[in-house]
Design an enzyme around this catalytic site. Structure first.
Site, PDB file in Angstrom:
ATOM      1  N   VAL A 124      12.019 -48.162  23.905  1.00 45.41           N
ATOM      2  CA  VAL A 124      11.181 -49.002  23.052  1.00 45.41           C
ATOM      3  C   VAL A 124      10.345 -48.075  22.174  1.00 45.41           C
ATOM      4  O   VAL A 124       9.792 -47.086  22.660  1.00 45.41           O
ATOM      5  CB  VAL A 124      10.270 -49.916  23.891  1.00 45.41           C
ATOM      6  CG1 VAL A 124       9.327 -50.709  23.003  1.00 45.41           C
ATOM      7  CG2 VAL A 124      11.111 -50.863  24.736  1.00 45.41           C
TER       8      VAL A 124
ATOM      9  N   THR B 244      17.195 -48.521  27.310  1.00 47.82           N
ATOM     10  CA  THR B 244      16.991 -48.480  25.862  1.00 47.82           C
ATOM     11  C   THR B 244      15.523 -48.210  25.559  1.00 47.82           C
ATOM     12  O   THR B 244      14.635 -48.902  26.050  1.00 47.82           O
ATOM     13  CB  THR B 244      17.409 -49.820  25.222  1.00 47.82           C
ATOM     14  OG1 THR B 244      18.796 -50.041  25.460  1.00 47.82           O
ATOM     15  CG2 THR B 244      17.164 -49.804  23.719  1.00 47.82           C
TER      16      THR B 244
ATOM     17  N   PHE C 258      14.497 -51.523  29.754  1.00 49.40           N
ATOM     18  CA  PHE C 258      13.785 -51.200  28.518  1.00 49.40           C
ATOM     19  C   PHE C 258      12.683 -50.203  28.850  1.00 49.40           C
ATOM     20  O   PHE C 258      11.797 -50.471  29.663  1.00 49.40           O
ATOM     21  CB  PHE C 258      13.248 -52.470  27.863  1.00 49.40           C
ATOM     22  CG  PHE C 258      14.353 -53.345  27.353  1.00 49.40           C
ATOM     23  CD1 PHE C 258      14.930 -53.098  26.119  1.00 49.40           C
ATOM     24  CD2 PHE C 258      14.857 -54.379  28.130  1.00 49.40           C
ATOM     25  CE1 PHE C 258      15.990 -53.878  25.659  1.00 49.40           C
ATOM     26  CE2 PHE C 258      15.905 -55.163  27.683  1.00 49.40           C
ATOM     27  CZ  PHE C 258      16.476 -54.915  26.441  1.00 49.40           C
ATOM     28  N   LYS C 259      12.771 -49.048  28.211  1.00 54.10           N
ATOM     29  CA  LYS C 259      11.938 -47.893  28.551  1.00 54.10           C
ATOM     30  C   LYS C 259      10.631 -47.920  27.770  1.00 54.10           C
ATOM     31  O   LYS C 259      10.630 -47.883  26.533  1.00 54.10           O
ATOM     32  CB  LYS C 259      12.716 -46.604  28.265  1.00 54.10           C
ATOM     33  CG  LYS C 259      12.152 -45.353  28.881  1.00 54.10           C
ATOM     34  CD  LYS C 259      13.129 -44.202  28.647  1.00 54.10           C
ATOM     35  CE  LYS C 259      12.659 -42.923  29.307  1.00 54.10           C
ATOM     36  NZ  LYS C 259      13.600 -41.809  29.038  1.00 54.10           N
ATOM     37  N   ILE C 260       9.512 -47.953  28.518  1.00 46.28           N
ATOM     38  CA  ILE C 260       8.191 -48.181  27.931  1.00 46.28           C
ATOM     39  C   ILE C 260       7.228 -47.101  28.415  1.00 46.28           C
ATOM     40  O   ILE C 260       7.188 -46.799  29.606  1.00 46.28           O
ATOM     41  CB  ILE C 260       7.664 -49.572  28.358  1.00 46.28           C
ATOM     42  CG1 ILE C 260       8.606 -50.678  27.875  1.00 46.28           C
ATOM     43  CG2 ILE C 260       6.251 -49.800  27.842  1.00 46.28           C
ATOM     44  CD1 ILE C 260       8.315 -52.036  28.476  1.00 46.28           C
TER      45      ILE C 260
END
Length: 284
Positions: free
Chosen positions: A45, A43, A79-81
């Site tokens: 960010v 998902t 979680f994609k950062i």
């Protein structure tokens, strides 16, 4: 469903309401994807928070709370950062809580090594974008070193990062993205994950089991065993911090990281603007 959510509709400001709707929409889609795939779902960010460590952490906690409400377990989520220093630091803190992170927009060894040291679960390198930059620019030492040794800069970064992760026992998995052709796939055999266009995957149908050309051989190029023999310089084995990472990033990684963050931030803004145009829906 997100537009009709009563918890968002009651918020006082337009900004907070649209942010809430966007979060709900992301989680609704992620929840459906979890039902369709056996592995983890990543998902995004909001890239507008790329230089705000605390903001990233708050956003991830908000998204995770929403996933909890629809009974999606933590171990199914990434979680994609963005690979800014602030993003990498956020990943370190989130991973210490048991929250899995996916570091993206990695274009230099310094970013990859810093993300590995932070304990990021997945580190994503864009092979083709580095190649494109090298074709039209000069002055990046890391890229020029790879080219002088006869290597493609994107493939070289994947190989170097993979060997670093496996030689020194970091938990991170390496993902190669922006793969442009079949030769890239064969050159990356052994990497943990690959994102490849459908046309590239389909081209594998035409690959013979025993190829005439050695470059299309089904031989694993990257292995934990060969990684143990890869030599790194003392400069590469430092404990990376914000200053050392910034100093080691060349013009390619600085430019491509900035462009990636800006592009994703604009997309997030466009999504919220679209929600703003169609809210409130007729049934609210």
């Amino acid at each position: 469903m997100a537009l009709a959510d009563s918890s968002c509709a009651g918020l006082e400001t337009t900004e907070s309401r649209l942010s809430c709707i966007s979060n709900k929409a992301m989680v609704n889609v992620g929840g459906d994807l979890v039902k369709l795939v056996p592995g983890r779902v990543s998902t995004e960010v909001d890239a507008r928070l790329a230089y705000d460590t605390n903001g990233i952490i708050r956003k991830v906690h908000d998204l995770l709370r929403l996933y909890n409400e629809i009974d999606v377990p933590h171990d199914r989520l990434l979680f994609k950062i963005p690979a800014t220093w602030q993003g990498i630091e956020a990943a370190r803190l989130l991973e210490s809580e048991g929250i899995q992170t996916h570091i993206t927009f990695v274009y230099s060894f310094a970013q990859a090594a810093a993300a590995a040291q932070a304990g990021a679960s997945v580190i994503q390198i864009f092979v083709g974008r580095l190649r494109d930059w090298a074709r039209n620019h000069s002055g990046d030492t890391e890229i020029e070193t790879a080219i002088k040794s006869g290597e493609d800069p994107g493939l070289a970064l994947v190989r170097r990062s993979y060997n670093y992760i496996h030689k020194y026992g970091y938990k991170s998995k390496l993902m190669a993205a922006a793969v442009r052709n079949k030769q890239d796939l064969f050159s990356l055999l052994g990497v943990d994950y690959v994102i490849a266009p459908l046309k590239v995957l389909q081209s594998l149908k035409d690959s013979p089991a025993i190829p005439d050309d050695e470059k299309y051989s089904f031989v694993r190029k990257l292995t934990p065993e060969t990684a143990t023999h890869y030599n790194f310089t003392n400069k590469e084995l430092v404990k990376w911090d914000q200053l050392s990472m910034a100093s080691a990033m060349g013009p390619a990684s600085v430019e491509l990281l900035s462009a990636g963050v800006e592009g994703y931030a604009n997309q997030a803004k466009r999504v919220e603007e679209l929600f703003g145009k169609i809210w409130p829906p007729p049934n609210v």
